[in-house]
Scaffold this motif. Structure first.
Motif, PDB file in Angstrom:
ATOM      1  N   TYR A   1       0.827  -1.209   0.000  1.00 21.84           N
ATOM      2  CA  TYR A   1       0.000   0.000   0.000  1.00 21.84           C
ATOM      3  C   TYR A   1       0.865   1.264   0.000  1.00 21.84           C
ATOM      4  O   TYR A   1       0.486   2.297  -0.542  1.00 21.84           O
ATOM      5  N   ASN A   2       2.030   1.163   0.631  1.00 22.40           N
ATOM      6  CA  ASN A   2       2.882   2.339   0.820  1.00 22.40           C
ATOM      7  C   ASN A   2       3.837   2.589  -0.341  1.00 22.40           C
ATOM      8  O   ASN A   2       4.677   3.493  -0.278  1.00 22.40           O
ATOM      9  N   SER A   3       3.708   1.814  -1.419  1.00 28.54           N
ATOM     10  CA  SER A   3       4.615   1.967  -2.553  1.00 28.54           C
ATOM     11  C   SER A   3       4.520   3.369  -3.167  1.00 28.54           C
ATOM     12  O   SER A   3       3.434   3.943  -3.299  1.00 28.54           O
ATOM     13  N   LEU A   4       5.676   3.877  -3.568  1.00 25.29           N
ATOM     14  CA  LEU A   4       5.731   5.139  -4.304  1.00 25.29           C
ATOM     15  C   LEU A   4       5.063   4.996  -5.668  1.00 25.29           C
ATOM     16  O   LEU A   4       4.720   5.980  -6.312  1.00 25.29           O
ATOM     17  N   MET A   5       4.843   3.740  -6.108  1.00 27.86           N
ATOM     18  CA  MET A   5       4.293   3.463  -7.426  1.00 27.86           C
ATOM     19  C   MET A   5       2.791   3.181  -7.397  1.00 27.86           C
ATOM     20  O   MET A   5       2.218   2.738  -8.389  1.00 27.86           O
ATOM     21  N   HIS A   6       2.141   3.424  -6.267  1.00 25.62           N
ATOM     22  CA  HIS A   6       0.714   3.120  -6.136  1.00 25.62           C
ATOM     23  C   HIS A   6      -0.147   4.324  -6.512  1.00 25.62           C
ATOM     24  O   HIS A   6       0.169   5.462  -6.172  1.00 25.62           O
ATOM     25  N   TYR A   7      -1.255   4.076  -7.232  1.00 25.01           N
ATOM     26  CA  TYR A   7      -2.261   5.113  -7.483  1.00 25.01           C
ATOM     27  C   TYR A   7      -2.833   5.615  -6.163  1.00 25.01           C
ATOM     28  O   TYR A   7      -2.828   4.911  -5.147  1.00 25.01           O
ATOM     29  N   GLY A   8      -3.396   6.826  -6.208  1.00 22.05           N
ATOM     30  CA  GLY A   8      -4.127   7.354  -5.078  1.00 22.05           C
ATOM     31  C   GLY A   8      -5.587   6.920  -5.124  1.00 22.05           C
ATOM     32  O   GLY A   8      -6.053   6.330  -6.097  1.00 22.05           O
ATOM     33  N   ARG A   9      -6.334   7.220  -4.063  1.00 23.59           N
ATOM     34  CA  ARG A   9      -7.723   6.793  -3.944  1.00 23.59           C
ATOM     35  C   ARG A   9      -8.619   7.361  -5.044  1.00 23.59           C
ATOM     36  O   ARG A   9      -9.565   6.700  -5.476  1.00 23.59           O
ATOM     37  N   ASN A  10      -8.352   8.574  -5.474  1.00 28.16           N
ATOM     38  CA  ASN A  10      -9.273   9.259  -6.385  1.00 28.16           C
ATOM     39  C   ASN A  10      -8.746   9.425  -7.801  1.00 28.16           C
ATOM     40  O   ASN A  10      -9.302  10.205  -8.573  1.00 28.16           O
ATOM     41  N   ASP A  11      -7.698   8.716  -8.158  1.00 25.92           N
ATOM     42  CA  ASP A  11      -7.152   8.871  -9.509  1.00 25.92           C
ATOM     43  C   ASP A  11      -8.185   8.449 -10.562  1.00 25.92           C
ATOM     44  O   ASP A  11      -8.819   7.406 -10.443  1.00 25.92           O
ATOM     45  N   PHE A  12      -8.337   9.301 -11.584  1.00 29.01           N
ATOM     46  CA  PHE A  12      -9.278   9.106 -12.690  1.00 29.01           C
ATOM     47  C   PHE A  12     -10.743   9.112 -12.224  1.00 29.01           C
ATOM     48  O   PHE A  12     -11.609   8.558 -12.887  1.00 29.01           O
ATOM     49  N   THR A  13     -11.037   9.775 -11.103  1.00 23.91           N
ATOM     50  CA  THR A  13     -12.422   9.848 -10.653  1.00 23.91           C
ATOM     51  C   THR A  13     -13.223  10.795 -11.537  1.00 23.91           C
ATOM     52  O   THR A  13     -12.704  11.807 -12.009  1.00 23.91           O
ATOM     53  N   LYS A  14     -14.489  10.468 -11.744  1.00 25.87           N
ATOM     54  CA  LYS A  14     -15.358  11.341 -12.535  1.00 25.87           C
ATOM     55  C   LYS A  14     -16.300  12.152 -11.658  1.00 25.87           C
ATOM     56  O   LYS A  14     -16.967  13.077 -12.138  1.00 25.87           O
ATOM     57  N   ASN A  15     -16.358  11.814 -10.380  1.00 27.51           N
ATOM     58  CA  ASN A  15     -17.353  12.446  -9.510  1.00 27.51           C
ATOM     59  C   ASN A  15     -16.812  12.811  -8.130  1.00 27.51           C
ATOM     60  O   ASN A  15     -17.575  13.179  -7.239  1.00 27.51           O
ATOM     61  N   GLY A  16     -15.497  12.719  -7.958  1.00 27.27           N
ATOM     62  CA  GLY A  16     -14.901  13.042  -6.674  1.00 27.27           C
ATOM     63  C   GLY A  16     -14.932  11.906  -5.670  1.00 27.27           C
ATOM     64  O   GLY A  16     -14.365  12.026  -4.584  1.00 27.27           O
ATOM     65  N   LYS A  17     -15.563  10.797  -6.030  1.00 31.10           N
ATOM     66  CA  LYS A  17     -15.616   9.638  -5.144  1.00 31.10           C
ATOM     67  C   LYS A  17     -14.439   8.713  -5.441  1.00 31.10           C
ATOM     68  O   LYS A  17     -13.883   8.735  -6.546  1.00 31.10           O
ATOM     69  N   PRO A  18     -14.054   7.872  -4.478  1.00 31.39           N
ATOM     70  CA  PRO A  18     -12.868   7.026  -4.662  1.00 31.39           C
ATOM     71  C   PRO A  18     -13.008   6.062  -5.840  1.00 31.39           C
ATOM     72  O   PRO A  18     -14.084   5.511  -6.088  1.00 31.39           O
ATOM     73  N   THR A  19     -11.900   5.869  -6.547  1.00 29.71           N
ATOM     74  CA  THR A  19     -11.828   4.823  -7.573  1.00 29.71           C
ATOM     75  C   THR A  19     -11.152   3.581  -7.005  1.00 29.71           C
ATOM     76  O   THR A  19     -11.312   2.491  -7.538  1.00 29.71           O
ATOM     77  N   LEU A  20     -10.389   3.754  -5.926  1.00 30.36           N
ATOM     78  CA  LEU A  20      -9.714   2.645  -5.264  1.00 30.36           C
ATOM     79  C   LEU A  20      -9.904   2.760  -3.753  1.00 30.36           C
ATOM     80  O   LEU A  20      -9.726   3.841  -3.192  1.00 30.36           O
ATOM     81  N   THR A  21     -10.267   1.652  -3.120  1.00 28.18           N
ATOM     82  CA  THR A  21     -10.402   1.622  -1.670  1.00 28.18           C
ATOM     83  C   THR A  21      -9.617   0.433  -1.116  1.00 28.18           C
ATOM     84  O   THR A  21      -9.863  -0.707  -1.509  1.00 28.18           O
ATOM     85  N   PRO A  22      -8.658   0.684  -0.226  1.00 32.70           N
ATOM     86  CA  PRO A  22      -7.930  -0.439   0.391  1.00 32.70           C
ATOM     87  C   PRO A  22      -8.872  -1.314   1.217  1.00 32.70           C
ATOM     88  O   PRO A  22      -9.769  -0.815   1.889  1.00 32.70           O
ATOM     89  N   ARG A  23      -8.649  -2.621   1.171  1.00 35.15           N
ATOM     90  CA  ARG A  23      -9.456  -3.555   1.960  1.00 35.15           C
ATOM     91  C   ARG A  23      -8.984  -3.605   3.418  1.00 35.15           C
ATOM     92  O   ARG A  23      -9.703  -4.125   4.272  1.00 35.15           O
ATOM     93  N   THR A  24      -7.799  -3.082   3.673  1.00 36.10           N
ATOM     94  CA  THR A  24      -7.282  -3.010   5.035  1.00 36.10           C
ATOM     95  C   THR A  24      -7.657  -1.666   5.637  1.00 36.10           C
ATOM     96  O   THR A  24      -7.290  -0.612   5.083  1.00 36.10           O
ATOM     97  N   ALA A  25      -8.375  -1.691   6.730  1.00 37.33           N
ATOM     98  CA  ALA A  25      -8.839  -0.451   7.357  1.00 37.33           C
ATOM     99  C   ALA A  25      -7.654   0.435   7.734  1.00 37.33           C
ATOM    100  O   ALA A  25      -6.667  -0.031   8.302  1.00 37.33           O
ATOM    101  N   GLY A  26      -7.773   1.728   7.380  1.00 39.48           N
ATOM    102  CA  GLY A  26      -6.739   2.691   7.743  1.00 39.48           C
ATOM    103  C   GLY A  26      -5.553   2.744   6.809  1.00 39.48           C
ATOM    104  O   GLY A  26      -4.680   3.600   6.978  1.00 39.48           O
TER     105      GLY A  26
END
Length: 264
Positions: free
Chosen positions: A215-240
């Motif tokens: 999760y902490n990789s410098l090569m990982h997308y962020g939560r909202n990359d390529f979002t069309k509505n401001g909502k997350p496109t990616l959500t980690p399955r591990t809380a926090g």
């Protein structure tokens, strides 16, 4: 200041004159503006995005940089402060991936970025551009480039992200096992951009280096990359869990670069 603007607007409205109220501008990740595959990866013409290989070209040739050396040319970067920012990012990457020896404080470089010489056959050319983008791995018949937008890309961690692409690495969330760690919200992805969220297969498309999902990789997308509505496109399955940091290589990033370039 705000009160003055407000009172001026009231006066204009009272006289029936149109008033344009400034709205806050939405910040766009510059890595998504590079015009490449998955936003910032420049792939050779004819390279099929459905069959990319981390470290291995489509014709099977090794795409590691020969002798672990990346000759670079930053003559197109006109601002001395921008050149310094690039060189500091290179030094940071070389130091973090370097190998320590018992009883010594210095490190032996795993990969080396150095100014190009007249005898170098292939050179990484770094220049200004729209968004942040980079070619992936060592290309013999295609330009090796990094393009950096002046407003947005000149941060140490962002430049290291692009340099990791140059070394042959793709984005972390393209790993074959990513669905065990992430939920992809396709309903929130911009139209026509879902291909940027593909996952690949071990062995035939990407190399399995035996590392765990990072999760902490410098090569990982962020939560909202390529979002069309401001909502997350990616959500980690591990809380926090946090994703999309652009500060420095993670310990797993470092271990993967060392292993990929056979440093010990």
């Amino acid at each position: 200041m705000f009160a003055c603007i407000f009172l001026s607007s009231v006066v204009l409205i009272a006289y029936g004159l149109p008033v344009e109220i400034a709205k806050p501008t939405k910040q766009v990740n510059p890595e998504l503006l590079g015009g490449g595959f998955e936003g910032d990866m420049i792939l050779p013409p004819g390279f099929d995005p459905l069959h990319p290989n981390r470290g291995v070209s489509i014709n099977g040739q090794i795409r590691r940089w020969p002798n672990k050396i990346v000759p670079y040319d930053i003559s197109a970067i006109s601002d001395s402060r921008d050149r310094q920012t690039i060189e500091l990012a290179m030094q940071k990457l070389m130091y973090d991936t370097g190998i320590t020896k018992p009883g010594q404080t210095s490190r032996t470089s795993c990969v080396t970025f150095r100014p190009a010489q007249s005898t170098d056959r292939k050179v990484l050319k770094i220049q200004y551009g729209t968004g942040c983008s980079a070619s992936v791995g060592y290309n013999t018949n295609y330009p090796n480039t990094v393009r950096l937008q002046r407003n947005g890309c000149f941060r140490n961690g962002i430049i290291q992200h692009e340099l990791a692409h140059v070394l042959g690495f793709f984005h972390e969330q393209s790993r074959p096992d990513r669905d065990q760690y992430l939920t992809v919200h396709y309903e929130n992805i911009q139209q026509g951009m879902a291909f940027n969220f593909q996952k690949y297969s071990w062995g035939t498309q990407v190399e399995n280096q035996g590392s765990t999902y990072d999760y902490n990789s410098l090569m990982h997308y962020g939560r909202n990359d390529f979002t069309k509505n401001g909502k997350p496109t990616l959500t980690p399955r591990t809380a926090g869990a946090q994703i999309g940091q652009r500060e420095k290589l993670s310990p797993i990033d470092i271990a993967e670069i060392r292993r990929y370039y056979n440093c010990s």
